[in-house]
Motif scaffolding. Structure first.
Motif, mmCIF file in Angstrom:
data_model
loop_
_atom_site.group_PDB
_atom_site.id
_atom_site.type_symbol
_atom_site.label_atom_id
_atom_site.label_comp_id
_atom_site.label_asym_id
_atom_site.label_seq_id
_atom_site.Cartn_x
_atom_site.Cartn_y
_atom_site.Cartn_z
ATOM 1 N N VAL A 407 41.351 56.801 -10.780
ATOM 2 C CA VAL A 407 41.006 56.126 -12.025
ATOM 3 C C VAL A 407 40.445 57.109 -13.043
ATOM 4 C CG1 VAL A 407 40.507 53.995 -10.775
ATOM 5 C CG2 VAL A 407 38.647 55.577 -11.287
ATOM 6 N N ASP A 408 40.487 56.680 -14.283
ATOM 7 C CA ASP A 408 39.837 57.412 -15.363
ATOM 8 C C ASP A 408 38.329 57.240 -15.207
ATOM 9 O OD1 ASP A 408 38.524 57.600 -18.098
ATOM 10 O OD2 ASP A 408 40.543 58.278 -18.616
ATOM 11 N N ALA A 409 37.593 58.339 -15.173
ATOM 12 C CA ALA A 409 36.153 58.269 -14.920
ATOM 13 C C ALA A 409 35.420 57.481 -15.993
ATOM 14 C CB ALA A 409 35.573 59.679 -14.817
ATOM 15 N N GLU A 410 35.947 57.468 -17.201
ATOM 16 C CA GLU A 410 35.264 56.777 -18.296
ATOM 17 C C GLU A 410 35.560 55.290 -18.300
ATOM 18 O OE1 GLU A 410 35.025 56.789 -23.204
ATOM 19 O OE2 GLU A 410 36.203 58.299 -22.144
ATOM 20 N N THR A 411 36.828 54.921 -18.133
ATOM 21 C CA THR A 411 37.217 53.512 -18.240
ATOM 22 C C THR A 411 37.260 52.795 -16.900
ATOM 23 O OG1 THR A 411 39.590 53.972 -18.034
ATOM 24 C CG2 THR A 411 38.619 54.100 -20.244
ATOM 25 N N GLY A 412 37.416 53.558 -15.808
ATOM 26 C CA GLY A 412 37.552 52.941 -14.498
ATOM 27 C C GLY A 412 38.921 52.360 -14.236
ATOM 28 N N GLU A 413 39.870 52.570 -15.153
ATOM 29 C CA GLU A 413 41.215 52.024 -15.004
ATOM 30 C C GLU A 413 42.110 53.009 -14.256
ATOM 31 O OE1 GLU A 413 42.319 49.044 -15.853
ATOM 32 O OE2 GLU A 413 40.323 48.486 -16.555
ATOM 33 N N PRO A 414 43.015 52.488 -13.388
ATOM 34 C CA PRO A 414 43.980 53.384 -12.731
ATOM 35 C C PRO A 414 44.787 54.152 -13.768
ATOM 36 C CG PRO A 414 43.995 51.225 -11.702
ATOM 37 C CD PRO A 414 43.147 51.093 -12.931
ATOM 38 N N LEU A 415 45.140 55.382 -13.457
ATOM 39 C CA LEU A 415 45.780 56.230 -14.451
ATOM 40 C C LEU A 415 47.184 55.774 -14.813
ATOM 41 C CD1 LEU A 415 44.632 59.835 -13.535
ATOM 42 C CD2 LEU A 415 43.672 58.210 -15.133
ATOM 43 N N SER A 416 47.815 54.954 -13.979
ATOM 44 C CA SER A 416 49.182 54.524 -14.289
ATOM 45 C C SER A 416 49.238 53.055 -14.648
ATOM 46 C CB SER A 416 50.109 54.789 -13.105
ATOM 47 O OG SER A 416 49.688 54.032 -11.988
#
Length: 571
Positions: A407-416
């Motif tokens: 995940v993106d460390a800032e948003t917590g969303e999976p990168l894909s």
């Protein structure tokens, strides 16, 4: 005549030439927020609603849509063909089925379905649907979800496959299925209580029906053959020990039997009625609810070659040899030989401490296995059972899984999340010797390992992010691997006098020779990630029919939004 309409996730009708005249509040307020991937409604017309992603151009972002197909008697296959004809052939868009949330679309498009659960599970679910109590269940994957929806088509009025099955927006659906990795069919939320009560109701009806059959058989034996209740009880006890009861005394029939006069009774005829009653009661009920529930697993009779008093006791353990816990299904099956019978097998579940027991099994060779858990796969192993039984059986896993998300460390969303492939992470599982075991691409991973004594590390990297490692301390679900962004994200919207401009080219010149380029989507939006922080970046926007616009902007922060308003060209 079938009709097909396409809506964006805000419920607005979509077409390449601009928004349509219709809106769909149900898509906006119910289906989208609940993560519905497929909805089916029955009635005078059959209506299919499918979630999908598509790109307007090759380099554009994959946008999210819902297709609504109404037909009098068409099939899901016809729906999928009509959808591809509209989106790809007529509009020239490209359907992007690479994202995780397109698993239902992929399975339906490929015609891949499987029917999950046992006959008993499906009977319970069918009764819940048919009685309009409704059922919300979890299954393993999209193929299983589609198999279940297809199996009960005609029973329900509304069915949905959804990521958020307990959403209030789905309360009016008769059947809601979530492909959440469950084994078999697992009731979810409020359905759990209704599931157990329905199971007990079916069981009670079956028992009542068989008891009524026994009562009718007893009356027939008494009326047509002159047998007293004690004589019937004695004869049944001889043939069905499980139903034996203390004798209450002699009778006329008893005295006739002792004097030899009972030879006038046709034992085959009596046996027919006894079989209809007592034996059928045990066989049918045990067949529906599992022999283990009635303590009649295994057993032997006549010349089956093995004693029926043996037992199998053991424990299901994890990779460290620790008990796995309760509720894990354990199955035994006798290896075929000249003495094996159909009853030499069965299923039981572990109790607290991971223990299990099978009673009254024949002697011989058995294969024993346990169902897969979230972390482990169990293969079959052979055991020998003698007249003293077999204790201390340890069912250990044959392989384990390592799964998680990047995940993106800032948003917590999976990168894909968007499935566009531009921010997918490269993920690798490495063993203790530094050797690569497996690789994956995307925002999530699931690896299978056979060496359960080894040590493992998961590494992840992606463009615009710093790489990171994660040490596998235990098998199964892992903590999210968070990647820190190494650059700035520039995003915004391109319009002209309030109207969005699609297919506009946005160029950012980082340094001489390093130009980052993206194209706006159908809503005029753009996003460029991984830009190195700095100032005085030149951003230029070009679109056919409009004047070129260029500005110098500061990208010193982590994110920057910049909208552009283009002037129509004079020529």
């Amino acid at each position: 005549m079938p009709s097909l309409r396409v809506y964006d996730t805000r419920g607005n009708e979509h077409s390449p030439t601009g928004g349509g005249s219709r809106s769909n509040e149900r898509v906006k307020k119910d289906l989208g927020p609940a993560g519905v991937r497929l909805a089916i409604e029955a009635g005078r017309e059959r209506k299919f609603t499918m979630f999908f992603r598509a790109r307007e151009t090759r380099n554009a972002r994959a946008e999210q849509f819902y297709a609504v197909y109404s037909t009098r008697n068409g099939s899901m296959r016809e729906f999928m063909d009509a959808l591809r004809d509209r989106i790809e052939d007529e509009w020239g868009y490209t359907i992007d089925d690479s994202a995780d949330d397109m698993s239902v679309f992929r399975a339906l498009d490929a015609g891949q379905t499987s029917l999950p659960g046992s006959d008993q599970d499906r009977a319970i679910l069918e009764e819940l649907i048919g009685s309009r109590q409704g059922g919300t269940v979890g299954v393993r994957d999209a193929e299983s979800a589609l198999g279940l929806v297809n199996e009960f088509m005609g029973t329900y009025n509304r069915a949905a496959v959804a990521d958020s099955p307990e959403s209030n927006a789905l309360s009016e659906f008769d059947l809601v299925v979530a492909p959440n990795g469950s084994s078999g069919i697992v009731p979810v939320g409020d359905t759990e209580d209704r599931w157990e009560s329905t199971k007990e109701s079916i069981r009670s009806r079956l028992i009542d029906a068989e008891i009524a059959s026994i009562n009718e058989s007893v009356q027939t034996l008494s009326r047509e053959h002159g047998l007293s209740s004690s004589e019937i009880r004695r004869r049944v006890s001889q043939r069905v020990p499980a139903l034996s009861a203390p004798d209450t005394g002699g009778s006329t029939a008893d005295r006739l039997a002792s004097s030899g006069s009972s030879s006038r009774f046709d034992m085959a005829e009596i046996g027919k009625y006894v079989a209809i009653g007592a034996l059928v009661l045990l066989v049918l009920i045990a067949g529906f609810f599992g022999a283990s529930a009635f303590g009649v697993i295994g057993g032997s009779g006549g010349d089956d070659g093995g004693a029926a008093a043996a037992s199998i006791n053991g424990t299901v353990v994890d990779a460290d040899g620790e008990p796995i816990g309760s509720g894990v299904e354990v199955t035994i099956e006798r290896v075929a030989d000249d003495n094996a019978t159909e009853s030499d097998g069965g299923m039981n579940t572990t109790t607290d401490g991971g223990s299990f027991a099978f009673e009254n099994v024949s002697t011989g060779t058995y294969e024993i296995s346990a169902e897969s858990t979230d972390a482990f796969e169990y293969g079959a192993q052979e055991i020998e059972v003698d007249e003293n039984g077999t204790d201390g059986v340890e069912v250990a896993p044959a392989s384990a899984t390592v799964n998680g998300a990047v995940v993106d460390a800032e948003t917590g969303e999976p990168l894909s999340t968007d499935g566009d492939g531009e921010v997918d992470a490269s993920i690798e599982l490495v063993d203790g010797n530094g050797e690569s075991v497996a690789t994956a691409t995307g925002g999530s991973y699931e690896f299978s390992v056979d060496d359960l004594d080894g040590s493992y590390t998961v590494t992840a990297e992606a463009d615009g992010y710093e790489s990171a490692d994660h040490t596998v301390d235990s098998f199964g679900d892992q903590a999210d691997i968070e990647l820190e962004s190494t650059g700035v994200t520039l995003s915004g919207e391109v319009t002209s006098n309030g109207t969005v401009v699609s297919d506009a080219t946005v160029e950012v010149t980082v340094v001489a020779g390093d130009v980052r380029t993206v194209t706006t989507g159908s809503f005029g939006n753009y996003e460029i990630t991984g830009l190195p922080p700095g100032s005085d970046y030149r951003v230029e926007v070009n679109a056919e029919g409009y004047e070129t616009k260029a500005e110098t902007i500061d990208l010193s922060g982590e994110t920057q939004e910049k909208d552009f308003d283009l002037d129509p060209s004079e020529s």
